[in-house]
Design a protein around this motif. Structure first.
Motif, short mmCIF file in Angstrom:
data_model
loop_
_atom_site.label_atom_id
_atom_site.label_comp_id
_atom_site.label_asym_id
_atom_site.label_seq_id
_atom_site.Cartn_x
_atom_site.Cartn_y
_atom_site.Cartn_z
N ARG B 726 0.84 -1.21 0.00
CA ARG B 726 0.00 0.00 0.00
C ARG B 726 0.87 1.25 0.00
O ARG B 726 0.66 2.17 -0.76
CB ARG B 726 -0.87 0.00 1.26
N GLN B 727 1.85 1.20 0.87
CA GLN B 727 2.71 2.36 1.00
C GLN B 727 3.39 2.70 -0.34
O GLN B 727 3.50 3.85 -0.72
CB GLN B 727 3.78 2.03 2.04
N MET B 728 3.77 1.65 -1.03
CA MET B 728 4.48 1.88 -2.28
C MET B 728 3.61 2.47 -3.36
O MET B 728 4.05 3.30 -4.15
CB MET B 728 5.08 0.58 -2.78
N LYS B 733 2.34 7.24 -6.47
CA LYS B 733 1.38 8.25 -6.92
C LYS B 733 1.91 9.64 -6.58
O LYS B 733 1.90 10.54 -7.41
CB LYS B 733 0.03 8.00 -6.22
N LYS B 734 2.40 9.76 -5.35
CA LYS B 734 2.85 11.06 -4.90
C LYS B 734 4.04 11.53 -5.75
O LYS B 734 4.06 12.65 -6.26
CB LYS B 734 3.26 10.97 -3.43
N VAL B 752 -2.45 10.53 -11.72
CA VAL B 752 -2.63 9.09 -11.52
C VAL B 752 -4.13 8.85 -11.49
O VAL B 752 -4.84 9.37 -10.63
CB VAL B 752 -1.99 8.64 -10.20
N ILE B 753 -4.62 8.10 -12.46
CA ILE B 753 -6.07 7.94 -12.54
C ILE B 753 -6.56 6.69 -11.85
O ILE B 753 -7.71 6.55 -11.52
CB ILE B 753 -6.56 7.94 -14.01
N TYR B 754 -5.64 5.77 -11.62
CA TYR B 754 -6.08 4.53 -10.99
C TYR B 754 -4.86 3.76 -10.53
O TYR B 754 -3.79 3.83 -11.15
CB TYR B 754 -6.88 3.71 -12.00
N GLY B 755 -5.00 3.04 -9.45
CA GLY B 755 -3.89 2.20 -9.02
C GLY B 755 -4.44 0.92 -8.44
O GLY B 755 -5.44 0.93 -7.71
N ASP B 756 -3.83 -0.16 -8.82
CA ASP B 756 -4.30 -1.46 -8.34
C ASP B 756 -3.22 -2.05 -7.43
O ASP B 756 -2.25 -1.38 -7.12
CB ASP B 756 -4.55 -2.36 -9.55
#
Lengths: 430, 1100
Positions: B726-728, B733-734, B752-756
């Protein structure tokens, strides 16, 4: 209205006459009904017919060899087997492709030929199938050919072919010896009236020419010798996609009907002066599968009033002064072109004659009515003239059979593209 | 005899990556050893002689089978002057008297391991391994001296005797040794501590001894004490493999002089010998030893004569045909093609046919075939749950005690057990577990079901999916008819029987080219290579891979590694802190929409394994909170994970899991590199199978630690892994959004529109794929630099355009090079759910294609409209509307009324013969019914619908089937999607056929209507009314165009069926309802007849 009596002042030219007999009966399917029959029966009928024939000539071919069924094959034993060929083709399109999981990224290119190096032949009779190897070229033959093969079963269970026998030209009726006068038959195909690129003047010119409205006396003389006009398919081109169930608006109705009307007007001009046979083709408003049934008379209110106008089947067979004509609008040869190879159209035509079968690929890749007790495409009697419509260019060849048969093979080019019609002389035997 | 037959089996404990966040493990019950006593399994002497007698009777068959025998032994083998080297496939053990010559010092019963395999010459091998003893560990209580140990030994022995009163074993606990080991759990500063290794006589005694120690034992001086046992849950055969460094499917060598030829051959194997376990040489699968021996693979299938309306039952319905195909591993052409039939059967070219008068003879011949051909692997489709149990049960019914001697051990019968297979995906299934000694069973049905997610697992759809071919299917009621006909119809049946497993394409009758379907699936899906490689990588026997869960594979690797490091693994169901669930992977909020600019996808390569490696997460590096306080470790030596756990860094203690992962990933890299260089297709197959197995294994380690009811769960590890993950994602994104900005000198602000779980989708704002790729690579490199090795962010692909619907649902065109897109990629959209009709899938796929590839949104909308219009106008191909469900119980057993059950009931009333019975799949369509009819009353048999012109219910399909998936796709694109698509003009025109079976229609008078305007005709008009006279040509054209279209279709459909059945001269009798053209073919036939009648009306 129009007749051959054009130059009434000069010596009157009289159009010659001949005795016409239609032989289309076997191509009719009026009485046939779809009751759930399948295609196995037509193959069965074909096999039965052709095998009887082949059995009768095998003794002259290789009398020393035993004749077997596929089941009766024994490894290593030389023999002759007769059966229907089946060609396995890697590229052959299948209706199941519609269901394939993914649409391929590149758009499918419409292939004009589905041959592949891996294609191979199988021989089948009622008893079974056997894979063929050896000298039989897969590129020459198609599914549905019936053939006698000499060879033996190998240890791999294949049948190693050493020699093959085709049925050969059928018997020909004796060509009558007549008093010497030349008569002409005109063949046209691919008029494609209604196609945006077709030129109506060209056809009008042809009509005027054959009805004797053009040219000098010499030409008119020739025109007067025309005893028959045959239109071998694809006379109109109906705009695609108009006929898909929804009721048509009046504008679309006229778009649909206009080409047919135009054709009718021109045909009326011909029919008024010369007997006219019109055969349906793949683009005509007729059924799809072979044999195609005659175009309906209601499409030709003008010309159908003449008794010289005959709407015929495709394939079409008739006799003119006891000279036999047989021909198609071209679908059978087109299909051979997709599934086998030859140098030219004439070769394909010659093959079908030697196979004694007009359309071996029906029903496999060529649409065909599921006949139950007969195979109308079997050529029982050798024609004197064998014509095929809707070719790219004019070609012809005279072939001779082993029993003295002489057949004129003719490719009729598409008129709309080439502006060529073919005139055949009913020539006399010397 | 698998070493250890689990009573219950469980499915994969390790979920596939997509499911990892759920953190539920399937119930994984322990695998138990089960001692099989040699003497008890063998048939008694009388029976034995009967077998011999019958063998003589069937001598003629024997002769025919002779030619298929294995190659005979070379002289060197016979003279025992050659080392025996063989690839082992199966290892089990048996209890028998210990070998007097090899082990002169021991007596009584002992566990003897049997290794079955094949030499490279193709000779079968049965190797009896002696001297290996079952054992486990307990930690040694402090201050225990040698005397204490021997006292402890006596007490334990006494307790064991009490617990196993029925046993006549002279000694239970053979000996107890003190060894220096360390528990794998938690970081410990001292190097090792004493453990007691308890060696027992028989494998089952491990369990019973463990029970005693778990419950507690009274020891002088120490009082009542219970012990935590270590490695007491390891199956005996696996223990042996681990200790001898044998991995599944590797090559084993027994040097000359170290083996003794068996005095009495117990098996049918060509080479049977005894040896000591210490004399075995196990070759690691490298170089020459990575090859495969020429195993014999038997693919078979049976046909039964079913009674009308019933699924075949072994108590009543005879086995009428058995088709067999034997292939040597690595060869394309089968060695044997054979069909055994009841009653005579006309021959088939290229096929060996054996006909028998009685069913007993058929079964006996089949058993003889197994014995003579001696297959190493038996494959088939659903053989484990149908064919094999059926044959065995049938033989029982016929009273053939000698039939089930199918294994490699003389006179030993196969053992059948009921097993329950429960898993979250498939629910609980009853199945049969059949033990055929020395032969591996590989049921393609189970394998495909396990490894692939498909909408249907019927052989037909599986082969259609993988081989792109339809299978001819004959209903079992037709099968009986064929069987009861003459030799010719039986031949037709044999052709079918063979073909359905053997030949598809060409060769119904010449099955030379094609192999059986299961065999072809096996080849196509590279099951042998992949499974053998998986066995080699994970070190478990091949038979475990299909029958057991994932965790045994990880456990096997863990045990091997632990052994090297002198670590022992506790047998605790719940180690570490009690903790229910923990937070799963993160999913960044999806910003739904249709993106017409390239979207770069940044992926973490093997994220979870790399996290475990980077942060040294392991059982043995975990520091408990108390220990943290006690040990006072310097902060630079520990990692505190985001979830609050503490792990020491590798400087203090290198973790075992990271080490295993490292090895797996390095091995994978090597395999991939070798793969690139390999040229031999077989070597390639092996390497590809290996890299795949390595990848799967690496990913399943994380799951193993998270399986709360698994072998060794440790939620501290798994929750740390996900928290790092999660942290990564957040970190990435940041960084992306901070760096790639207009301020930072870039043309656009990145978003960033989406992250899985392990990927991030970035819109860099650039218009071309090429630029996006450049930025993607830059971002990946930049961000990777901020992570600890080996965590690495990779740029892999671009989606352009990209349709993001919601989390886990998206579609896009995938680009890996700037010139041309690779393919269309869709996740979570294409509903492969079984209870959807095909129409949904086709519609969705086509729409996506039009939107993404053709970039033609209006075209897609038009396509939807046309489809809906076709549906409403009854022009839809019925097969697209068919919904299929399996009938598992009778109507009364279902609590709620289900459409397919009700239909089955109704069909039974109509005609019991063709009605679906339990086990069949019931296809149905939803028809129009009276207002207020319940949904389950509206189901109908598609064939019945076709035959009787029953109107389907387009509204049902519109609302319940297609609307939701469609709106999902179109909502991000269109404003008023629902209004536009589902309520437009195109929904106005409808057409409903008149049913021919309804009551009222019997009173209706048939009258011709005008073809043009449907006005009833009167007087002499036969075709059209006087108002339509002027439209004759148009109307005729339409009629004839309809006929032409149907003729074209009719021809294509029926010739395709001829092609499938592989015969031109025989009628098509396939009734495969799974075939997409089955209903269409039927409909074409019917429509054709109607259209022709209509056309004939013009012949006035």
């Amino acid at each position: 209205m129009v007749s051959t009596e054009v130059d009434s002042e000069k010596n009157l030219l009289h159009r010659k006459q001949s005795v016409y007999q239609s032989l289309d009966e076997s191509f009719g399917i009026q009485k046939e009904v779809y009751r759930g029959q399948q295609y196995s029966q037509i193959y069965f009928a074909r096999l039965h017919l052709m095998r009887t024939l082949l059995y009768s000539i095998i003794p002259n071919w290789k009398p020393h060899l035993p004749v077997c069924t596929v089941l009766g094959l024994e490894e290593g034993k030389e023999c002759i087997i007769v059966g229907t060929l089946y060609k396995h083709m890697k590229l052959k399109p299948s209706i199941l492709d519609e269901y394939s999981k993914e649409r391929s990224a590149s758009p499918l290119v419409q292939r004009h030929n589905f041959m592949h190096l891996d294609d191979n032949l199988v021989l089948e009779d009622e008893s079974g199938r056997v894979k063929l190897s050896g000298c039989l070229l897969p590129s020459t033959y198609v599914t549905g050919n019936i053939i006698a093969l000499h060879g033996k079963e190998t240890s791999a269970g294949e049948f190693f072919v050493e020699d093959a026998l085709e049925a050969g030209l059928p018997q020909q009726i004796e060509q009558p010896i007549q008093l010497g006068e030349d008569k002409y038959v005109v063949f046209i195909s691919g008029l494609s009236v209604g196609r945006s690129s077709s030129n109506p003047l060209q056809f009008q010119l042809l009509v005027d020419h054959i009805t004797g409205h053009l040219g000098d006396e010499k030409e008119q003389n020739i025109a007067a010798q025309i005893v028959q006009v045959v239109i071998a398919g694809n006379s109109v081109e109906v705009p695609h996609g108009l006929l898909n169930g929804q009721n048509l608006g009046s504008k679309d109705q006229s778009r649909l009907f206009e080409p047919i009307k135009e054709l009718d007007i021109l045909l009326t001009q011909i029919a008024a002066s010369i007997p006219l046979d019109i055969m349906p083709g793949s683009s005509d408003p007729a059924n799809f599968s072979l044999p195609q049934q005659p175009l309906h008379r209601c499409l030709f209110p003008g010309s159908s009033a003449y008794n010289t106008f005959r709407s015929c089947t495709n394939p079409h067979c008739f006799e003119l002064d006891n000279i036999r004509f047989l021909g198609t609008s071209g679908q059978n040869i087109d299909d051979l072109g997709k599934y086998s190879e030859a140098n030219n159209n004439i070769d394909f035509m010659e093959r079908t004659l030697r196979w004694r079968h007009l359309a071996p690929t029906a029903p496999n890749t060529l649409g065909c009515y599921p006949f139950t007790d007969r195979d109308p495409f079997y050529i029982e009697t050798c024609p004197h003239v064998y014509f095929v419509g809707n070719r790219d260019k004019y070609e012809s060849r005279l072939i001779k059979g082993s029993e003295g048969q002489m057949v004129m093979l003719i490719c009729i080019p598409r008129f709309a593209e080439t502006g060529v019609a073919v005139v055949v002389i009913e020539y006399q035997k010397p | 005899m698998n070493s250890g037959n689990s009573k219950k089996r469980s499915a994969a404990a390790t979920p596939s990556p997509q499911q990892q966040q759920k953190h539920h493990a399937a119930m994984e019950e322990e695998d138990l050893d089960e001692d099989v006593f040699l003497e008890e399994t063998l048939l008694q002497y009388e029976e034995d002689s009967q077998v011999l007698r019958e063998l003589e009777e069937s001598n003629s068959i024997k002769e025919r089978l002779q030619k298929w025998k294995r190659p005979s032994l070379s002289q060197a083998y016979i003279a025992q002057t050659q080392s025996i080297s063989f690839q082992q496939l199966e290892i089990d053990y048996i209890i028998a008297e210990s070998h007097k010559e090899l082990l002169p010092n021991s007596s009584g019963q002992a566990a003897i391991l049997r290794i079955f395999g094949v030499t490279k010459e193709g000779n079968s091998v049965c190797c009896h391994v002696h001297g290996f003893e079952p054992y486990f560990y307990i930690s040694c209580p402090p201050g225990m001296g040698p005397d204490d140990i021997s006292r402890f030994h006596q007490i334990l022995e006494g307790r064991m005797r009490e617990a196993n009163r029925n046993s006549n074993a002279p000694k239970f606990v053979r000996r107890i040794e003190v060894v220096q080991k360390r528990s794998i759990m938690y970081y410990q500063q001292q190097a090792s501590q004493p453990f007691l290794k308890i060696v027992v006589a028989l494998p089952t005694m491990v369990t019973s001894c463990r029970g005693i120690l778990d419950r507690g034992i009274q020891i002088d001086g120490l009082g009542m004490k219970s012990f935590l046992t270590y490695e007491s849950n390891v199956l005996f055969a696996l223990r042996f493999m681990i200790d001898c460094n044998i991995v599944g499917g590797n090559w084993i060598e027994v040097p000359v002089g170290k083996y003794k030829k068996a005095a009495r051959n117990l098996s049918y194997c060509q080479l049977e010998f005894d040896c000591l376990y210490s004399d075995l040489i196990s070759h690691s699968p490298e170089g020459e030893f990575s090859k495969m021996a020429p195993f014999r693979i038997l693919s078979f299938d049976i046909e039964c004569a079913g009674r009308k309306g019933h699924f075949p039952e072994p108590t009543q319905d005879p086995v009428i045909q058995v088709a067999n195909l034997v292939t040597l591993q690595g060869q394309d052409q089968p060695l044997i093609r054979n069909v055994m039939t009841l009653k005579s059967c006309s021959p088939i070219v290229g096929v060996d046919i054996m006909s028998f008068d009685t069913e007993k003879e058929v079964l006996r011949a089949w058993r003889d075939l197994i014995r003579e051909v001696d297959p190493d692997i038996i494959i088939g489709y659903n053989i484990c749950n149908f064919d094999l149990p059926y044959l065995i049960r049938r033989a029982e019914v016929l009273g053939m005690a000698e039939f089930p001697v199918l294994g490699r051990i003389r006179n030993s019968r196969v053992r059948v057990k009921d097993a329950t297979f429960s898993s979250r995906q498939h629910g609980t299934r009853e199945s049969k577990e059949i033990t055929i000694e020395g032969r591996v069973q590989f049921d393609l049905f189970q394998a495909v079901q396990r490894d692939y997610k498909l909408s249907s697992y019927s052989l037909n759809s599986v082969s259609a999916h993988f081989l792109n071919e339809q299978k001819e299917d004959v209903h079992h009621s037709i099968i009986s008819d064929l069987q009861n006909g003459n030799a010719e119809t039986r031949r037709r049946l044999a052709v079918y029987c063979l073909k359905s497993h053997l030949a598809r394409k060409l060769s119904a009758l010449v099955p030379l080219q094609d192999a059986y379907l299961p065999q072809r699936l096996l080849d196509k899906l590279m099951f042998i290579y992949n499974y053998v490689e998986m066995a080699r990588v994970t070190g478990v026997p091949i038979s475990f891979l299909l029958s057991r869960g994932q965790s045994i594979k990880v456990l096997s690797q863990l045990l091997r590694k632990a052994k090297q490091k002198d670590l022992v693994i506790p047998n605790a169901k719940q180690v570490g802190s009690e903790q229910g669930t923990f937070e799963g992977a993160t999913v960044l909020e999806a910003q739904a929409g249709f993106y017409e600019k390239p979207i770069a996808t940044l992926d973490f390569a093997s994220l979870y394994p790399s996290i475990m490696m980077a942060y040294n997460l392991c059982y043995c590096t975990l520091v408990t909170p108390e220990e943290v306080r006690k040990l006072n470790l310097p902060p630079e030596c520990v990692n505190k994970t985001p979830s609050g756990e503490t792990f020491v860094k590798s400087t203090l203690q290198k973790g075992i899991l990271p080490e295993i992962l490292e090895e797996l990933l390095t091995a994978r890299k090597r395999a991939k590199a070798d793969l690139k260089e390999a040229t031999d297709p077989r070597v390639k197959a092996v390497l590809d199978g290996r890299q795949l197995a390595l990848k799967i294994s690496a990913n399943s380690v994380y799951g193993f630690t998270g399986a709360t009811v698994g072998q060794l769960p440790c939620l501290e590890i798994s929750s740390s892994v996900t928290s790092y993950g999660r942290q990564m994602i957040e970190h990435t994104k940041k960084l992306v959004e901070d760096k790639f900005t207009v301020l930072g000198g870039y043309e656009h602000n990145a978003e960033v529109i989406y992250g899985d779980t392990d990927s991030v989708m970035v819109q860099f704002g650039v218009p071309t794929v090429e630029e996006a790729m450049k930025l993607g690579r830059e971002a990946a490199d930049y961000i990777s630099g901020t992570f600890i090795k080996p965590i690495k962010l990779e740029f892999e692909k671009i989606y352009y355009p990209y349709l993001l619907i919601s989390k886990k649902r998206y579609a896009g065109l995938l680009w890996t090079n700037p010139d041309k897109h690779d393919k269309m990629d869709a996740k979570g959209i294409e509903t492969v759910r079984r209870d959807n009709c095909l129409l949904v899938k086709n519609l969705v796929t086509e729409c996506l294609y039009k939107i993404l590839v053709d970039r033609d949104v209006p075209g897609a909308v038009q396509y939807v409209k046309n489809t809906i219009s076709d549906l409403l106008l009854n022009r839809m191909d019925l097969s697209l509307l068919v919904i299929t469900k399996g009938l598992t119980k009778t109507g009364d057993d279902y609590e709620v009324k289900a459409a397919h059950v009700e239909l089955a009931e109704r069909m039974r009333k109509r005609d019991a013969a063709t009605a679906p019975s339990i086990g069949d799949r019931v296809p149905y369509v939803i028809i129009k019914a009276a207002k207020g009819a319940k949904a389950y009353e509206k189901s109908e048999d598609p064939i019945y619908v076709l035959e009787n012109n029953i109107p389907i219910d387009p509204q049902y399909y519109l609302e319940n089937q297609i609307s939701k998936p469609l709106l999902r796709i179109f909502e991000p694109i269109l404003k008023n999607a629902s209004k536009e698509l589902l309520h437009g003009d195109h929904t106005r025109s409808i057409s409903v056929p008149t049913p021919s079976n309804s009551g009222i229609m019997r009173f209706a008078k048939k009258q011709l209507t005008c073809i043009g305007c449907k006005t009833p005709l009167s007087g002499s008009d036969r075709t059209i009314c006087k108002h339509c006279k002027g439209r004759e040509a148009e109307l005729y054209c339409r009629s004839v165009a309809n006929v032409a279209e149907l003729e074209n279709l009719f021809g294509k459909l029926w010739t395709q069926c001829q092609e499938c059945q592989g015969s031109l001269h025989q009628d098509v009798l396939c009734t495969s309802r799974d075939c997409p053209i089955f209903y269409r073919r039927k409909k074409a036939q019917k429509d054709m007849a109607e259209a022709k009648t209509q056309l004939d009306r013009w012949n006035f």
